[in-house]
Design a protein around this motif. Structure first.
Motif, PDB file in Angstrom:
ATOM      1  N   ARG A  22      39.023  39.139  42.884  1.00 50.46           N
ATOM      2  CA  ARG A  22      39.297  39.689  41.556  1.00 50.46           C
ATOM      3  C   ARG A  22      40.039  41.007  41.736  1.00 50.46           C
ATOM      4  O   ARG A  22      39.612  41.879  42.498  1.00 50.46           O
ATOM      5  CB  ARG A  22      38.010  39.927  40.766  1.00 50.46           C
ATOM      6  N   CYS A  23      41.143  41.134  41.023  1.00 47.05           N
ATOM      7  CA  CYS A  23      41.996  42.321  41.154  1.00 47.05           C
ATOM      8  C   CYS A  23      41.327  43.549  40.541  1.00 47.05           C
ATOM      9  O   CYS A  23      40.830  43.495  39.415  1.00 47.05           O
ATOM     10  CB  CYS A  23      43.332  42.057  40.476  1.00 47.05           C
ATOM     11  N   ARG A  24      41.352  44.660  41.270  1.00 44.26           N
ATOM     12  CA  ARG A  24      40.787  45.910  40.754  1.00 44.26           C
ATOM     13  C   ARG A  24      41.649  46.498  39.639  1.00 44.26           C
ATOM     14  O   ARG A  24      41.156  47.281  38.827  1.00 44.26           O
ATOM     15  CB  ARG A  24      40.688  46.961  41.867  1.00 44.26           C
ATOM     16  N   SER A  25      42.936  46.131  39.630  1.00 43.42           N
ATOM     17  CA  SER A  25      43.847  46.726  38.648  1.00 43.42           C
ATOM     18  C   SER A  25      43.921  45.938  37.358  1.00 43.42           C
ATOM     19  O   SER A  25      43.788  46.502  36.266  1.00 43.42           O
ATOM     20  CB  SER A  25      45.253  46.845  39.245  1.00 43.42           C
ATOM     21  N   CYS A  26      44.155  44.614  37.451  1.00 44.38           N
ATOM     22  CA  CYS A  26      44.410  43.850  36.229  1.00 44.38           C
ATOM     23  C   CYS A  26      43.305  42.843  35.910  1.00 44.38           C
ATOM     24  O   CYS A  26      43.310  42.236  34.839  1.00 44.38           O
ATOM     25  CB  CYS A  26      45.755  43.131  36.323  1.00 44.38           C
ATOM     26  N   GLY A  27      42.357  42.648  36.852  1.00 42.07           N
ATOM     27  CA  GLY A  27      41.237  41.751  36.585  1.00 42.07           C
ATOM     28  C   GLY A  27      41.527  40.280  36.832  1.00 42.07           C
ATOM     29  O   GLY A  27      40.634  39.441  36.709  1.00 42.07           O
ATOM     30  N   ARG A  38      46.738  40.430  48.362  1.00 48.93           N
ATOM     31  CA  ARG A  38      46.683  41.343  47.225  1.00 48.93           C
ATOM     32  C   ARG A  38      47.023  40.543  45.963  1.00 48.93           C
ATOM     33  O   ARG A  38      47.459  39.397  46.042  1.00 48.93           O
ATOM     34  CB  ARG A  38      47.638  42.516  47.382  1.00 48.93           C
ATOM     35  N   CYS A  39      46.834  41.169  44.819  1.00 50.59           N
ATOM     36  CA  CYS A  39      47.127  40.503  43.556  1.00 50.59           C
ATOM     37  C   CYS A  39      48.645  40.420  43.338  1.00 50.59           C
ATOM     38  O   CYS A  39      49.414  41.176  43.934  1.00 50.59           O
ATOM     39  CB  CYS A  39      46.471  41.290  42.422  1.00 50.59           C
ATOM     40  N   ASP A  40      49.051  39.547  42.466  1.00 54.54           N
ATOM     41  CA  ASP A  40      50.478  39.463  42.113  1.00 54.54           C
ATOM     42  C   ASP A  40      50.983  40.792  41.548  1.00 54.54           C
ATOM     43  O   ASP A  40      52.164  41.115  41.654  1.00 54.54           O
ATOM     44  CB  ASP A  40      50.716  38.348  41.085  1.00 54.54           C
ATOM     45  N   CYS A  41      50.092  41.559  40.947  1.00 55.34           N
ATOM     46  CA  CYS A  41      50.478  42.861  40.392  1.00 55.34           C
ATOM     47  C   CYS A  41      50.504  43.943  41.470  1.00 55.34           C
ATOM     48  O   CYS A  41      50.834  45.092  41.191  1.00 55.34           O
ATOM     49  CB  CYS A  41      49.530  43.259  39.260  1.00 55.34           C
ATOM     50  N   GLY A  42      50.132  43.574  42.700  1.00 54.99           N
ATOM     51  CA  GLY A  42      50.094  44.548  43.790  1.00 54.99           C
ATOM     52  C   GLY A  42      48.732  45.184  43.979  1.00 54.99           C
ATOM     53  O   GLY A  42      48.527  45.968  44.911  1.00 54.99           O
TER      54      GLY A  42
HETATM   55 ZN    ZN Z   1      46.263  42.410  39.545  1.00 54.94          ZN
END
Ligand code: ZN
Length: 378
Positions: free
Chosen positions: A13-18, A29-33
């Motif tokens: 689970r992404c810390r930035s975008c969830g 890492r997430c697609d959002c970085g």
């Molecule tokens: Zn993300």
């Protein structure tokens, strides 16, 4: 990620975008970085007497780890990590409780995280691992990759101690020496991951690593009981701190500890971005221009999870302190005089006990002695 998942199931689970992602062999890492955490799972921590009747390594905490009880990856990769002595020592005159993490298979606490990460990589179908390290993590990844027959490439700074380099090479890993900063080393490793499709066995980015290092908290509780008031840990990238925060939190939620211990994080004076943010009352850890220090294992000028470390310390009412190379030398000699030969980064933690103002009146102070002294030789 949907329906009824088994208690050991975890996903990213992404810390930035969830956003959530399956823990496959290519994503780091997430697609959002953004950084990935683990979500899901049900953690059970049995009573101490039940755990004592089990195997002695960290796999005795099976209900708290992200593997099925009969997962064959576990027995293939395990070699006794986490089964280390727990003793009382003096650190700068203060009586403290210590676990001798340098007695791990590759002589550092990084084995706790590496064994879980490599098992997770194997389960995800990885064939080749890429790691970057200031030394000990790369050694541990190389060793566990060799144990299960995975290819491994390790990126290290050209300035790494010769003893650590020899250890990595002995395990058959392909070594890439990178001139420049620790951040340059990480960037070279990421380039390799992106072009080769290898599994990024990063002790910084991959959250499975913290599932391993959290077992240090469990073992400290098992060895020393529930009266743990202060936990002193080294902080570079935060693999030990974040693992400890996770593990002690799970012990509190399980009802085994009355409260969360205060986390005291120790950085080297010459390279202390988390301490700088803590002292300034900042919410975000920013990169610093790090100088040289004998504590090479925590000399991280731009820690990827630095802000997460800062949040963990503050959440426990703890603090971040810094120690000089002279403080480290004194603490290292004091430990050696008690029969404990550790590397400078490990001695930094003992030095931090007195800098943090802990003294004879503090009870329940626990710390890990992370790496063996011979690693700094050569
Ligand atoms: Zn993300």
């Amino acid at each position: 990620m949907s329906g009824v998942d088994p208690p050991w199931a975890r996903w990213y689970r992404c810390r930035s975008c969830g956003d959530e992602h399956p823990p496959d062999a290519v994503r780091w890492r997430c697609d959002c970085g953004g950084l990935l955490d683990l979500a899901g799972g049900y953690v059970r921590i049995p009573p101490a007497e039940e755990v004592r009747s089990r195997r002695s390594d960290l796999w005795r905490w099976s209900e708290a780890l992200p593997f099925a009880p009969d997962d064959p990856a576990v027995d293939e990769v395990a070699m006794g990590e986490g089964a280390v002595p727990a003793v009382r020592i003096r650190a700068r005159g203060c009586q403290v409780l210590a676990t001798l993490e340098f007695a791990s298979p590759t002589l550092s606490f990084k084995d706790r995280g590496a064994v879980v990460l490599v098992a997770a990589a194997r389960r995800a179908g990885a064939r080749r691992l890429v790691a970057d390290s200031s030394g000990n993590a790369g050694t541990a990844i190389a060793a566990y990759a060799a144990r299960v027959g995975l290819g491994c490439e390790v990126f290290v700074a050209a300035s790494v101690s010769p003893a650590k380099l020899a250890q990595v090479r002995a395990h058959g890993a392909e070594v890439h020496l990178v001139e420049g900063t620790r951040e340059d080393v990480a960037s070279a490793a990421v380039d390799r991951v992106e072009t080769s499709g290898a599994f990024y066995a990063s002790h910084v980015w991959n959250p499975f690593f913290f599932e391993g290092t959290k077992t240090w908290a469990f073992d400290a509780w098992l060895a020393f009981g529930p009266h743990l008031d202060v936990v002193v840990v080294p902080v570079g990238n935060g693999t030990m701190l974040l693992g400890a925060h996770l593990g002690f939190g799970e012990l509190v939620r399980a009802g085994h500890l009355p409260r969360m211990p205060r986390l005291v994080a120790v950085q080297a004076e010459a390279c202390a971005p988390v301490a700088a943010a803590f002292r300034a009352g900042e919410d975000v850890v920013r990169p610093v221009a790090g100088g040289p220090t004998v504590a090479e294992g925590i000399a991280i000028a731009a820690p990827v999870r630095g802000t997460q470390c800062l949040d963990a310390v503050r959440a426990t009412g703890g603090s971040v302190v810094t120690v000089t190379d002279d403080d480290i030398a004194v603490a290292r000699a004091e430990l050696a005089a008690q029969g404990l030969y550790v590397e400078p980064t490990a001695a930094a933690v003992a030095a931090g006990v007195v800098v943090a103002g802990l003294g004879a009146g503090d009870r329940g102070v626990v710390l890990p002695l992370c790496g063996a002294g011979i690693k700094a030789a050569g």
